[in-house]
Design a protein around this motif. Structure first.
Motif, PDB file in Angstrom:
ATOM      1  N   PRO A   9     -16.878   2.425  -6.820  1.00  0.00           N
ATOM      2  CA  PRO A   9     -16.352   3.805  -7.587  1.00  0.00           C
ATOM      3  C   PRO A   9     -16.417   4.748  -6.161  1.00  0.00           C
ATOM      4  N   GLU A  10     -17.006   4.686  -5.139  1.00  0.00           N
ATOM      5  CA  GLU A  10     -16.866   5.534  -4.243  1.00  0.00           C
ATOM      6  C   GLU A  10     -15.366   5.636  -3.397  1.00  0.00           C
ATOM      7  N   VAL A  11     -14.652   4.576  -3.794  1.00  0.00           N
ATOM      8  CA  VAL A  11     -13.582   4.215  -2.884  1.00  0.00           C
ATOM      9  C   VAL A  11     -12.195   4.907  -4.075  1.00  0.00           C
ATOM     10  N   ARG A  12     -11.374   5.738  -3.366  1.00  0.00           N
ATOM     11  CA  ARG A  12     -10.384   6.630  -3.908  1.00  0.00           C
ATOM     12  C   ARG A  12      -8.980   5.597  -4.025  1.00  0.00           C
ATOM     13  N   VAL A  13      -8.368   5.521  -4.988  1.00  0.00           N
ATOM     14  CA  VAL A  13      -7.056   4.596  -5.025  1.00  0.00           C
ATOM     15  C   VAL A  13      -6.085   5.708  -5.127  1.00  0.00           C
ATOM     16  N   THR A  14      -4.892   5.709  -4.197  1.00  0.00           N
ATOM     17  CA  THR A  14      -4.191   6.956  -4.032  1.00  0.00           C
ATOM     18  C   THR A  14      -2.661   6.067  -3.901  1.00  0.00           C
ATOM     19  N   GLY A  15      -1.734   7.097  -3.823  1.00  0.00           N
ATOM     20  CA  GLY A  15      -0.401   6.729  -3.690  1.00  0.00           C
ATOM     21  C   GLY A  15       0.152   5.551  -4.399  1.00  0.00           C
ATOM     22  N   ILE A  16      -0.111   5.417  -5.723  1.00  0.00           N
ATOM     23  CA  ILE A  16       0.106   4.469  -6.444  1.00  0.00           C
ATOM     24  C   ILE A  16       1.220   4.732  -7.463  1.00  0.00           C
ATOM     25  N   ALA A  17       1.875   5.727  -7.558  1.00  0.00           N
ATOM     26  CA  ALA A  17       2.836   6.038  -8.561  1.00  0.00           C
ATOM     27  C   ALA A  17       4.026   5.037  -8.113  1.00  0.00           C
ATOM     28  N   ALA A  18       4.261   4.719  -7.081  1.00  0.00           N
ATOM     29  CA  ALA A  18       5.576   4.121  -6.748  1.00  0.00           C
ATOM     30  C   ALA A  18       5.041   2.765  -5.770  1.00  0.00           C
ATOM     31  N   GLY A  19       6.109   1.884  -5.521  1.00  0.00           N
ATOM     32  CA  GLY A  19       5.942   1.112  -4.217  1.00  0.00           C
ATOM     33  C   GLY A  19       5.167  -0.121  -4.564  1.00  0.00           C
ATOM     34  N   LEU A  20       4.762  -0.732  -3.488  1.00  0.00           N
ATOM     35  CA  LEU A  20       4.149  -2.137  -3.533  1.00  0.00           C
ATOM     36  C   LEU A  20       2.849  -2.154  -2.809  1.00  0.00           C
ATOM     37  N   HIS A  21       2.344  -0.964  -2.445  1.00  0.00           N
ATOM     38  CA  HIS A  21       0.961  -0.865  -1.757  1.00  0.00           C
ATOM     39  C   HIS A  21       0.296   0.519  -2.412  1.00  0.00           C
ATOM     40  N   ALA A  22      -1.046   0.348  -1.922  1.00  0.00           N
ATOM     41  CA  ALA A  22      -1.654   1.501  -2.597  1.00  0.00           C
ATOM     42  C   ALA A  22      -2.640   1.807  -1.094  1.00  0.00           C
ATOM     43  N   VAL A  23      -3.203   3.219  -1.267  1.00  0.00           N
ATOM     44  CA  VAL A  23      -3.985   3.732  -0.143  1.00  0.00           C
ATOM     45  C   VAL A  23      -5.280   3.751  -0.682  1.00  0.00           C
ATOM     46  N   LEU A  24      -6.367   3.074  -0.093  1.00  0.00           N
ATOM     47  CA  LEU A  24      -7.819   3.204  -0.740  1.00  0.00           C
ATOM     48  C   LEU A  24      -8.362   4.138   0.203  1.00  0.00           C
ATOM     49  N   ARG A  25      -8.855   5.232  -0.309  1.00  0.00           N
ATOM     50  CA  ARG A  25      -9.597   6.314   0.953  1.00  0.00           C
ATOM     51  C   ARG A  25     -11.304   5.888   0.655  1.00  0.00           C
ATOM     52  N   LEU A  26     -11.707   5.527   1.811  1.00  0.00           N
ATOM     53  CA  LEU A  26     -12.912   5.104   2.224  1.00  0.00           C
ATOM     54  C   LEU A  26     -13.845   6.130   2.419  1.00  0.00           C
ATOM     55  N   PRO A  27     -15.230   5.994   2.368  1.00  0.00           N
ATOM     56  CA  PRO A  27     -15.948   6.865   2.919  1.00  0.00           C
ATOM     57  C   PRO A  27     -16.223   7.118   4.507  1.00  0.00           C
ATOM     58  N   PRO A  28     -16.128   8.390   4.907  1.00  0.00           N
ATOM     59  CA  PRO A  28     -15.966   8.392   6.434  1.00  0.00           C
ATOM     60  C   PRO A  28     -16.693   7.312   7.394  1.00  0.00           C
ATOM     61  N   GLY A  29     -15.873   6.925   8.205  1.00  0.00           N
ATOM     62  CA  GLY A  29     -16.555   6.027   9.334  1.00  0.00           C
ATOM     63  C   GLY A  29     -16.715   4.663   8.840  1.00  0.00           C
ATOM     64  N   THR A  30     -16.160   4.283   7.717  1.00  0.00           N
ATOM     65  CA  THR A  30     -16.172   3.037   7.384  1.00  0.00           C
ATOM     66  C   THR A  30     -15.044   1.844   7.598  1.00  0.00           C
ATOM     67  N   GLU A  31     -13.762   2.442   7.978  1.00  0.00           N
ATOM     68  CA  GLU A  31     -12.711   1.717   8.038  1.00  0.00           C
ATOM     69  C   GLU A  31     -12.902   0.241   8.690  1.00  0.00           C
ATOM     70  N   GLN A  32     -13.188   0.428  10.162  1.00  0.00           N
ATOM     71  CA  GLN A  32     -13.355  -0.707  10.993  1.00  0.00           C
ATOM     72  C   GLN A  32     -14.299  -1.853  10.535  1.00  0.00           C
ATOM     73  N   SER A  33     -15.373  -1.176   9.731  1.00  0.00           N
ATOM     74  CA  SER A  33     -16.347  -2.259   9.422  1.00  0.00           C
ATOM     75  C   SER A  33     -15.762  -2.941   8.225  1.00  0.00           C
ATOM     76  N   VAL A  34     -14.951  -2.372   7.206  1.00  0.00           N
ATOM     77  CA  VAL A  34     -14.463  -3.105   6.245  1.00  0.00           C
ATOM     78  C   VAL A  34     -13.334  -3.984   6.855  1.00  0.00           C
ATOM     79  N   ILE A  35     -12.628  -3.547   7.665  1.00  0.00           N
ATOM     80  CA  ILE A  35     -11.482  -4.709   8.328  1.00  0.00           C
ATOM     81  C   ILE A  35     -12.286  -5.706   8.984  1.00  0.00           C
ATOM     82  N   GLN A  36     -13.145  -5.636   9.731  1.00  0.00           N
ATOM     83  CA  GLN A  36     -14.131  -6.745  10.169  1.00  0.00           C
ATOM     84  C   GLN A  36     -14.550  -7.710   8.973  1.00  0.00           C
ATOM     85  N   ALA A  37     -15.097  -6.973   8.041  1.00  0.00           N
ATOM     86  CA  ALA A  37     -15.588  -7.812   6.995  1.00  0.00           C
ATOM     87  C   ALA A  37     -14.596  -8.752   6.259  1.00  0.00           C
TER      88      ALA A  37
END
Length: 473
Positions: free
Chosen positions: A394-422
């Motif tokens: 629930p802390e992740v916000r899904v954006t950019g989904i009105a069109a296209g084939l992808h979505a942008v998931l906004r993460l809590p600050p400082g977590t992007e690289q750890s999520v990619i590694q996981a």
């Protein structure tokens, strides 16, 4: 009349050699071709009459060599099927002949390559398993049956007139593009189009092409390889700020559906970029990214419709059908059409048969049917993605989904690289937003994922979604 060698059977290159006689030399040459893998299992061999004519030897010699190899198990011969290389014959790798495929003593084992990810949510590709093979084959048959003989020649560098005419009608109807077939240039995808435009702009004395703060580095690289600088435009909550344009010679934008952020260009900024082009004589390069796929909003028409004399419209079949088709198009201002054709080359370099097939696919209505069907399928995936993320993270916000084939998931600050590694540990291929950020980006850094929900086949979608939810914070 004697048969000419040019009319007989299939071609097979053999060099019978040795001092033990022609039959033995031919038998050894055939066995060697099978053993080394040059003749793969299942390969159909020429008839004995055909091969004898090609080699200039007696037919009985070939028939006896074939019989010897059938008896040894290298070949098979069945009534009505001819002579073929036997299935299951293990080839010996080059440099290891006569060892039965076993490496010589002391040979180091080949290093095993790392396995591919179990799932991929990397954006930029549709579900390739959903390619409309049956309808495409029908269109290909109709197109080939009615194609004029000259269609198989070198052709007009602009592309086949059938496809340019079909695209002019479709783009006007579906995307609001104002196009004449003579102003359309067929390309081998978007990258090919950028190479052509880079050469054209450089020849016109342009030195700078502004780009968006988020996008694809391969596109920026293609422009730079043409000697063009690619400064980034500012990006904020309204999207790309085209009001910051000044003396650049051109600008590359994705106005219908910004990649990767997923929002359309703000109306005021659409107006601003066209006014800039009129005022300065600059060119707007419009990448109509994912233009066919929209879900919760009215379709945003092409920017080119506002000023066909200053906007170059670029589209492809890569997302709507498949990138492997290598089919794209540019709708050019009339003043640039001839120059672009010359920059492309003197002959058409795109596959003629695929061009004719796509033209038939468009005019028959099969393309519209496929896009509508795909739109419903991708919308269901998008809805499943949004629901799963809301439930599991629930802390992740899904954006950019009105069109296209992808979505942008906004993460809590400082977590992007750890999520990619996981995700890597989970066997999930995934891109973070940082992957698509220009090195000179004029935008506030964000931690986010760019999730291509169109990429997995249906059979892998549930697993990919579960793997994603597992790694979200």
């Amino acid at each position: 009349m004697a048969n000419s060698w040019a009319t007989l059977g299939v071609d097979l290159h053999l060099e019978p050699a040795g001092s033990s006689g022609l039959r033995r030399g031919l038998t050894d040459a055939l066995r060697d071709a099978v053993r080394t893998g040059r003749l793969a299992p299942g390969t159909r061999l020429p008839s004995s009459r055909s091969l004898a004519a090609d080699l200039g030897i007696a037919r009985n010699t070939v028939a006896e060599a074939y019989a010897d190899l059938v008896a040894e198990g290298w070949l098979t011969a069945r009534q009505g099927s001819g002579t073929q290389v036997a299935m299951g014959v293990p080839p010996t790798s080059f440099g290891q002949r006569g060892t039965g495929g076993v490496p010589p003593a002391g040979t180091a084992p080949r290093r095993r390559e790392p396995g591919r990810p179990a799932y991929s949510l990397v954006p930029g590709s549709p579900d390739l398993a959903s390619f409309p093979r049956t309808e495409w084959l029908k269109a290909a048959r109709r197109a080939l049956a009615t194609a004029p003989f000259d269609a198989l020649g070198y052709g007009d560098p602009r592309g086949r007139p059938e496809l340019r005419t079909a695209l002019a009608g479709y783009l006007a109807r579906a995307r609001g593009v104002r196009a004449d077939p003579d102003s359309i240039l067929i390309t081998a995808g978007f990258s090919h189009a950028l190479r052509i435009l880079g050469a054209l702009l450089g020849a016109r004395g342009v030195r700078t092409v502004a780009v968006e703060s988020y996008g694809l580095d391969v596109h920026w690289g293609l422009l730079r390889s043409a000697g063009l600088a690619t400064p980034a435009l500012p990006y904020d909550e309204l999207g790309t700020d085209t009001g910051a344009l000044s003396d650049e010679g051109a600008v590359l934008v994705t106005p219908a559906h910004q990649f990767p952020m997923g929002m359309p260009l703000h109306p005021d900024r659409r107006t601003a970029v066209v006014e800039w082009a009129r005022r300065t004589g600059g060119l707007v390069l419009e990448d109509d990214y994912d233009g066919e796929f929209r879900y919760d909003r009215q379709p945003v028409g092409a920017l080119q419709g506002l000023d066909p004399g200053r906007v170059v419209y670029l589209g492809t079949a890569s997302k709507s059908l498949a990138p492997g088709l290598r089919l794209g198009w540019m709708v050019l201002p009339p003043s640039l059409a001839q120059e672009a054709a010359e920059a492309k080359g003197r002959v058409d370099t795109c596959g003629v048969l695929d061009q004719l097939t796509l033209a038939e696919f468009l005019t028959s209505g099969a393309y519209d049917r496929h896009v509508r069907s795909a739109r419903l399928r991708y919308r269901r995936r998008r809805d499943a993605l949004a629901a799963a993320v809301a439930d599991r993270a629930p802390e992740v916000r899904v954006t950019g989904i009105a069109a296209g084939l992808h979505a942008v998931l906004r993460l809590p600050p400082g977590t992007e690289q750890s999520v990619i590694q996981a995700a890597t540990w989970q066997g999930l291929a995934l891109h973070g937003l940082a992957f698509h950020r220009h090195e000179q980006a004029l935008a506030e850094p964000l931690d986010a994922l760019v999730v291509g929900y169109g990429t997995p086949p249906d059979s892998a979608w549930a697993g990919a979604l579960e793997a994603l939810c597992t790694v979200l914070p």
